[in-house]
Design an enzyme around this catalytic site. Sequence first.
Site, PDB file in Angstrom:
ATOM      1  N   ASP A  10      58.670  78.641 -37.803  1.00 39.29           N
ATOM      2  CA  ASP A  10      57.898  78.396 -39.209  1.00 39.29           C
ATOM      3  C   ASP A  10      59.171  78.740 -40.304  1.00 39.29           C
ATOM      4  OD1 ASP A  10      55.987  80.736 -40.205  1.00 39.29           O
ATOM      5  OD2 ASP A  10      57.589  82.405 -38.284  1.00 39.29           O
ATOM      6  N   SER A  11      58.509  80.306 -41.283  1.00 38.80           N
ATOM      7  CA  SER A  11      59.346  80.380 -42.127  1.00 38.80           C
ATOM      8  C   SER A  11      60.018  81.550 -41.542  1.00 38.80           C
ATOM      9  CB  SER A  11      57.974  81.325 -43.500  1.00 38.80           C
ATOM     10  OG  SER A  11      57.788  82.032 -43.190  1.00 38.80           O
ATOM     11  N   TYR A  42      57.306  82.299 -47.182  1.00 41.20           N
ATOM     12  CA  TYR A  42      56.475  80.770 -47.969  1.00 41.20           C
ATOM     13  C   TYR A  42      55.315  81.087 -48.766  1.00 41.20           C
ATOM     14  CZ  TYR A  42      58.975  77.250 -45.083  1.00 41.20           C
ATOM     15  OH  TYR A  42      60.641  76.956 -44.673  1.00 41.20           O
ATOM     16  N   GLY A  43      54.648  82.047 -48.284  1.00 42.39           N
ATOM     17  CA  GLY A  43      52.902  83.021 -48.717  1.00 42.39           C
ATOM     18  C   GLY A  43      52.486  82.488 -50.369  1.00 42.39           C
ATOM     19  N   CYS A  73      53.621  78.015 -38.146  1.00 46.24           N
ATOM     20  CA  CYS A  73      53.225  78.190 -39.785  1.00 46.24           C
ATOM     21  C   CYS A  73      51.387  78.244 -39.808  1.00 46.24           C
ATOM     22  CB  CYS A  73      54.499  78.546 -40.977  1.00 46.24           C
ATOM     23  SG  CYS A  73      53.787  78.829 -42.025  1.00 46.24           S
ATOM     24  N   ASN A  74      50.699  78.691 -40.368  1.00 46.46           N
ATOM     25  CA  ASN A  74      49.628  79.216 -41.115  1.00 46.46           C
ATOM     26  C   ASN A  74      50.007  78.144 -42.712  1.00 46.46           C
ATOM     27  OD1 ASN A  74      47.028  80.054 -39.924  1.00 46.46           O
ATOM     28  ND2 ASN A  74      49.002  80.997 -38.919  1.00 46.46           N
ATOM     29  N   THR A  75      50.813  78.969 -43.493  1.00 48.65           N
ATOM     30  CA  THR A  75      51.294  78.821 -44.400  1.00 48.65           C
ATOM     31  C   THR A  75      51.498  77.149 -44.905  1.00 48.65           C
ATOM     32  OG1 THR A  75      51.346  80.860 -44.978  1.00 48.65           O
ATOM     33  CG2 THR A  75      51.680  79.506 -46.843  1.00 48.65           C
ATOM     34  N   GLU A 151      60.231  90.539 -40.873  1.00 45.89           N
ATOM     35  CA  GLU A 151      61.771  89.997 -41.181  1.00 45.89           C
ATOM     36  C   GLU A 151      63.269  90.950 -41.595  1.00 45.89           C
ATOM     37  OE1 GLU A 151      62.648  86.522 -40.979  1.00 45.89           O
ATOM     38  OE2 GLU A 151      60.224  86.424 -40.815  1.00 45.89           O
ATOM     39  N   CYS A 183      48.274  84.204 -40.036  1.00 45.25           N
ATOM     40  CA  CYS A 183      50.081  84.289 -39.823  1.00 45.25           C
ATOM     41  C   CYS A 183      50.378  84.382 -38.483  1.00 45.25           C
ATOM     42  CB  CYS A 183      49.850  85.058 -40.564  1.00 45.25           C
ATOM     43  SG  CYS A 183      51.925  85.305 -41.406  1.00 45.25           S
ATOM     44  N   THR A 184      51.031  83.510 -38.768  1.00 43.99           N
ATOM     45  CA  THR A 184      51.546  83.683 -37.232  1.00 43.99           C
ATOM     46  C   THR A 184      52.890  84.907 -37.414  1.00 43.99           C
ATOM     47  OG1 THR A 184      53.389  82.910 -37.773  1.00 43.99           O
ATOM     48  CG2 THR A 184      52.121  80.834 -36.936  1.00 43.99           C
ATOM     49  N   HIS A 185      53.114  85.170 -38.252  1.00 41.11           N
ATOM     50  CA  HIS A 185      54.038  86.907 -37.710  1.00 41.11           C
ATOM     51  C   HIS A 185      52.747  88.304 -37.267  1.00 41.11           C
ATOM     52  CE1 HIS A 185      57.084  84.575 -40.036  1.00 41.11           C
ATOM     53  NE2 HIS A 185      57.145  85.974 -40.618  1.00 41.11           N
TER      54      HIS A 185
HETATM   55  N1  DGL Z   1      54.283  82.613 -40.330  1.00 41.01           N
HETATM   56  C1  DGL Z   1      53.938  82.307 -42.000  1.00 41.01           C
HETATM   57  C2  DGL Z   1      51.916  81.911 -41.466  1.00 41.01           C
HETATM   58  O1  DGL Z   1      51.783  82.129 -40.251  1.00 41.01           O
HETATM   59  C3  DGL Z   1      54.163  83.360 -43.041  1.00 41.01           C
HETATM   60  C4  DGL Z   1      54.008  82.458 -44.300  1.00 41.01           C
HETATM   61  C5  DGL Z   1      55.065  83.777 -45.409  1.00 41.01           C
HETATM   62  O2  DGL Z   1      56.501  82.911 -44.916  1.00 41.01           O
HETATM   63  O3  DGL Z   1      54.339  83.333 -45.926  1.00 41.01           O
HETATM   64  O4  DGL Z   1      51.533  81.540 -42.716  1.00 41.01           O
END
Ligand code: DGL
Length: 259
Positions: A10-11, A42-43, A73-75, A151, A183-185
């Site tokens: 993930d990011s 990453y978004g 990570c969805n992004t 984070e 988003c997985t966060h």
């Molecule tokens: N956990 C990432 C997701 O699911 C976070 C993306 C990010 O870093 O902006 O999109």
Amino acid sequence: MNKQPIGIFDSGVGGTSIWKAINKLLPNEHTIYLADSANAPYGPKGKDAIIELSIKNTEYLLSKGCKLIVVACNTATTNAIDYLRSNYKVPFIGIEPAIKPAALQTKTNTVGILATKGTLSSALFSKTSNLFASNINVLEQNGDGIVELIETGQLHSEKMKSLLKIYLKPMIEANIDYLVLGCTHYPYLMPLLIELLPKHVKIIDSGEAVARQTKAVLTSHDLLNDSSSIDKTEFFTNRNLDVLKSLVNNKSDIQYLDF
Ligand code: DGL
């Protein structure tokens, strides 16, 4: 090959919500979790930058012998999984906002989606949204700032609460009955979301679905670890160890890695 690890990246620390679901369903699999927190979020990054970072994470996990990679990570999934699937041989599992179940079940014909800019602006998300939700009212909200707060260890802060109030207000006013976490966060926001949303709003996150899909793909590729003992997890991060530690079991093997 069956005893090789499953790689998860993930990011940052958010994908641990997916790791938890995978570890619960497949406890005898060895897992390696990679948090690219130094490059989070990453978004706001463009597609090319997200692909570059996804390649870097994939290469590291492959260097550890991973038999399958979960893009937690969805992004990264919505921007890079097509590239990864066409350029590497291992199977990849991705995660996308679960708009389909929300669209199928909504009674108010109105659902909310909270996701990053990178996910909401991706071609893959538009395609899924057009396919399953063209007849319903979808309120898309870019969750700017949420990943940064998590984070930096500010999950339970007043700042987070204020931000969420702002993001949820238009959704509540429009009478959503489903909120999709894209988003997985965001599953870590669950207690706050429950507090801030009206009781009838259901929250959808896809962790368990990703775990089931991981098991299905391992099975179909004949890659399931058939050992009956519980295997280990290794966590790697290139930023704040303590934030990662606070979200996963402290006994876990968490290491700093310059990558
Ligand atoms: N956990 C990432 C997701 O699911 C976070 C993306 C990010 O870093 O902006 O999109």
